[in-house]
Design an enzyme around this catalytic site. Structure first.
Site, PDB file in Angstrom:
ATOM      1  N   ARG A   1      16.256  -7.957  22.624  1.00  9.18           N
ATOM      2  CA  ARG A   1      17.713  -8.019  22.792  1.00  9.18           C
ATOM      3  C   ARG A   1      18.320  -6.669  23.144  1.00  9.18           C
ATOM      4  O   ARG A   1      19.473  -6.595  23.579  1.00  9.18           O
ATOM      5  CB  ARG A   1      18.356  -8.530  21.493  1.00  9.18           C
ATOM      6  CG  ARG A   1      18.089  -9.978  21.181  1.00  9.18           C
ATOM      7  CD  ARG A   1      19.376 -10.750  21.028  1.00  9.18           C
ATOM      8  NE  ARG A   1      20.229 -10.195  20.019  1.00  9.18           N
ATOM      9  CZ  ARG A   1      20.366 -10.687  18.782  1.00  9.18           C
ATOM     10  NH1 ARG A   1      19.703 -11.774  18.436  1.00  9.18           N
ATOM     11  NH2 ARG A   1      21.173 -10.124  17.916  1.00  9.18           N
TER      12      ARG A   1
ATOM     13  N   GLY B   1      24.921 -13.210  19.026  1.00 10.55           N
ATOM     14  CA  GLY B   1      23.947 -12.113  19.094  1.00 10.55           C
ATOM     15  C   GLY B   1      24.177 -11.302  20.351  1.00 10.55           C
ATOM     16  O   GLY B   1      24.606 -11.839  21.372  1.00 10.55           O
TER      17      GLY B   1
ATOM     18  N   ARG C   1     -10.458  -9.133  20.823  1.00 10.51           N
ATOM     19  CA  ARG C   1      -9.639  -9.786  19.797  1.00 10.51           C
ATOM     20  C   ARG C   1      -8.827 -10.950  20.350  1.00 10.51           C
ATOM     21  O   ARG C   1      -8.642 -11.086  21.555  1.00 10.51           O
ATOM     22  CB  ARG C   1      -8.640  -8.778  19.224  1.00 10.51           C
ATOM     23  CG  ARG C   1      -9.280  -7.866  18.212  1.00 10.51           C
ATOM     24  CD  ARG C   1      -8.291  -6.834  17.712  1.00 10.51           C
ATOM     25  NE  ARG C   1      -8.871  -6.152  16.562  1.00 10.51           N
ATOM     26  CZ  ARG C   1      -8.509  -4.963  16.147  1.00 10.51           C
ATOM     27  NH1 ARG C   1      -7.568  -4.292  16.789  1.00 10.51           N
ATOM     28  NH2 ARG C   1      -9.068  -4.431  15.090  1.00 10.51           N
TER      29      ARG C   1
ATOM     30  N   ASP D   1      18.045 -16.376  25.305  1.00 10.68           N
ATOM     31  CA  ASP D   1      17.246 -17.601  25.168  1.00 10.68           C
ATOM     32  C   ASP D   1      17.280 -18.481  26.418  1.00 10.68           C
ATOM     33  O   ASP D   1      16.440 -19.364  26.574  1.00 10.68           O
ATOM     34  CB  ASP D   1      17.764 -18.429  23.979  1.00 10.68           C
ATOM     35  CG  ASP D   1      17.769 -17.657  22.669  1.00 10.68           C
ATOM     36  OD1 ASP D   1      17.019 -16.671  22.571  1.00 10.68           O
ATOM     37  OD2 ASP D   1      18.528 -18.037  21.762  1.00 10.68           O
TER      38      ASP D   1
ATOM     39  N   HIS E   1      13.776  -8.110  17.827  1.00 12.81           N
ATOM     40  CA  HIS E   1      15.012  -7.680  18.491  1.00 12.81           C
ATOM     41  C   HIS E   1      14.806  -6.664  19.607  1.00 12.81           C
ATOM     42  O   HIS E   1      15.781  -6.310  20.281  1.00 12.81           O
ATOM     43  CB  HIS E   1      16.004  -7.160  17.447  1.00 12.81           C
ATOM     44  CG  HIS E   1      16.509  -8.261  16.558  1.00 12.81           C
ATOM     45  ND1 HIS E   1      15.753  -8.768  15.532  1.00 12.81           N
ATOM     46  CD2 HIS E   1      17.654  -8.987  16.589  1.00 12.81           C
ATOM     47  CE1 HIS E   1      16.427  -9.747  14.944  1.00 12.81           C
ATOM     48  NE2 HIS E   1      17.574  -9.897  15.567  1.00 12.81           N
TER      49      HIS E   1
ATOM     50  N   GLY F   1      27.181 -17.285  23.770  1.00 10.51           N
ATOM     51  CA  GLY F   1      26.256 -18.415  23.909  1.00 10.51           C
ATOM     52  C   GLY F   1      26.901 -19.725  23.497  1.00 10.51           C
ATOM     53  O   GLY F   1      28.138 -19.848  23.487  1.00 10.51           O
ATOM     54  N   ASP F   2      26.078 -20.675  23.101  1.00 11.93           N
ATOM     55  CA  ASP F   2      26.606 -22.021  22.830  1.00 11.93           C
ATOM     56  C   ASP F   2      27.630 -22.041  21.697  1.00 11.93           C
ATOM     57  O   ASP F   2      28.672 -22.702  21.805  1.00 11.93           O
ATOM     58  CB  ASP F   2      25.468 -23.002  22.554  1.00 11.93           C
ATOM     59  CG  ASP F   2      24.701 -22.626  21.309  1.00 11.93           C
ATOM     60  OD1 ASP F   2      24.577 -21.422  21.030  1.00 11.93           O
ATOM     61  OD2 ASP F   2      24.238 -23.531  20.598  1.00 11.93           O
TER      62      ASP F   2
HETATM   63  O1  F6P Z   1      19.975 -16.444  20.230  1.00 13.03           O
HETATM   64  C1  F6P Z   1      19.459 -15.179  20.416  1.00 13.03           C
HETATM   65  C2  F6P Z   1      18.481 -14.818  19.338  1.00 13.03           C
HETATM   66  O2  F6P Z   1      17.973 -13.532  19.600  1.00 13.03           O
HETATM   67  C3  F6P Z   1      17.352 -15.827  19.125  1.00 13.03           C
HETATM   68  O3  F6P Z   1      16.357 -15.722  20.122  1.00 13.03           O
HETATM   69  C4  F6P Z   1      16.924 -15.489  17.734  1.00 13.03           C
HETATM   70  O4  F6P Z   1      16.332 -16.584  17.079  1.00 13.03           O
HETATM   71  C5  F6P Z   1      18.215 -15.117  17.051  1.00 13.03           C
HETATM   72  O5  F6P Z   1      19.124 -14.784  18.071  1.00 13.03           O
HETATM   73  C6  F6P Z   1      18.100 -13.980  16.089  1.00 13.03           C
HETATM   74  O6  F6P Z   1      19.334 -13.801  15.470  1.00 13.03           O
HETATM   75  P1  F6P Z   1      19.673 -12.567  14.506  1.00 13.03           P
HETATM   76  O7  F6P Z   1      20.003 -11.399  15.390  1.00 13.03           O
HETATM   77  O8  F6P Z   1      20.840 -13.033  13.731  1.00 13.03           O
HETATM   78  O9  F6P Z   1      18.462 -12.286  13.697  1.00 13.03           O
END
Ligand code: F6P
Length: 363
Positions: free
Chosen positions: A290, A11, A177, A142, A287, A117-118
């Site tokens: 991200r 990602g 709320r 993450d 997202h 990542g991993d």
């Molecule tokens: O590992 C990064 C991450 O953004 C996670 O936090 C999330 O669960 C996943 O990737 C989402 O992946 P995708 O972009 O494939 O929906």
């Protein structure tokens, strides 16, 4: 000239471009290295014709402020286990790693820096074991990679989540709320924990501490009974109730073959069923965490990681992952970093401090 290949896999994440720029700038201080990028992780290398780009200083100029990655990425198709149709029609999983390493060498690459990542670092390790000189750079919002205090991208995700949280607080208080905000993080609660402390949440639910619904309900009721008629909850996408299970869509691509998301709706229903009468609203940040420009700290980590990774290549220290440990930039064997996930330990100072601030983890 020696040729270095750079790939960004998995990602995307704020700071990828800053790493690329760091690598290219450091390499350009040497006379005998040129840097190439493969589009969409290893896809650009594997395709015929290849999709590679020469990364010169002018190409990377100013990109450290940009989100995403200029060479693209993918989290689909693991080259360690690709489906191949057999002559009898059956499908067999095969590893393309030996082929990939041969191809890298035949294209004249002397080394690879793999930013990911991993999952991507498992690929780095496999390529290294197959004879390719590889250096890894840890990436993920993450923050769940072992051996490094922080991965780049995490701080930006926390900032984005905190900005959104602050906005939800004012609307929660105006309408009395319960606001539930879901953040990413997979099976690690780092984004949720940092956001809850930064934003001043009443409740923070993370995968590492399965929550007791009754405790969550108690906390909400006590807030309303004390006249503080609104509640802000941060919930990590991988969180689940003690007696429950994670909320996911099964069978989709992604790590462990599942896609997390939607737990805020699960919790919302659980709270309604448990008798919470206040209005409840759910927000999934998804997202947004991200995307966008990396915050300064991520630009710094990412830029230094890029320079350090190139220096490991120059020193011929391969099979290593650049990391940040106790405020020092160093490196560890990739295989150590991928041997376990870095998750929140419930007895960590940060969790205890959050509890000291009155944040409930539903335990
Ligand atoms: O590992 C990064 C991450 O953004 C996670 O936090 C999330 O669960 C996943 O990737 C989402 O992946 P995708 O972009 O494939 O929906």
């Amino acid at each position: 000239m020696k040729k270095l290949l750079v790939t960004t896999g998995g990602g995307d994440c704020p700071g990828l471009n800053a790493v690329i720029r760091g690598i290219v700038k450091r390499a350009s201080r040497e006379d005998d290295w040129e840097v190439w990028g493969s589009y969409e992780a290893l896809n650009g290398l594997m395709e015929e014709p290849t999709r590679l780009i020469k990364l010169e200083e002018k190409v990377v100029s100013g990109i450290h402020v940009l989100g995403g990655t200029i060479i693209g990425t993918t989290n689909k198709g693991n080259p360690m286990s690709l489906s191949e149709k057999q002559p009898d029609g059956s499908i067999k999983k095969i590893s393309r790693i030996p082929w990939i390493v041969d191809r890298m060498k035949s294209l004249g690459f002397s080394a690879v820096i793999n930013i990911g990542g991993d999952g991507s670092q498992a690929i780095s390790q496999a390529m290294f074991e197959a004879g390719m000189p590889v250096v890894g750079v840890p990436k993920t919002i993450d923050n769940d990679l072992n051996s490094t205090d922080f991965t780049f991208g995490f701080q930006t995700a926390v900032q984005t989540a905190t900005d959104s949280f602050d906005r939800l607080v004012t609307t929660a208080s105006s309408h009395h709320r319960v606001m539930i905000m879901e953040v990413m993080g997979r099976n690690a609660g780092w984004i949720a924990l940092y956001t809850a402390i930064a934003g001043g949440a009443e409740i923070c639910l993370i995968p590492e501490i399965p929550y007791d619904l009754e405790k969550v309900v108690e906390r909400i009721k006590s807030r309303y009974n004390n006249g503080r008629g609104f509640v802000n909850i941060v919930i990590a996408e991988g969180a689940y109730a003690k007696e429950g299970s994670i909320t996911s869509s099964v069978g989709e691509e992604g790590r462990h073959g599942i896609r997390l998301g939607g737990v805020c709706f699960t919790l919302s229903q659980q709270l309604k069923d448990a008798g919470i009468e206040a209005d409840i609203r759910e927000t999934v940040l998804g997202h947004t965490q991200r995307g966008g420009t990396p915050v300064a700290f991520d630009r710094v980590i990412a830029s230094v990681f890029g320079v350090k990774a190139m220096e490991l290549v120059l020193e011929e220290k391969f099979g290593q992952l650049v990391v940040l440990q106790n405020n020092d930039y160093t490196s560890v064997p990739i295989k150590d970093a991928i041997s376990a996930y870095h998750v929140v330990n419930p007895s960590d100072t940060l969790v205890q401090a959050a509890k000291g601030l009155g944040i409930s983890f539903g335990d």
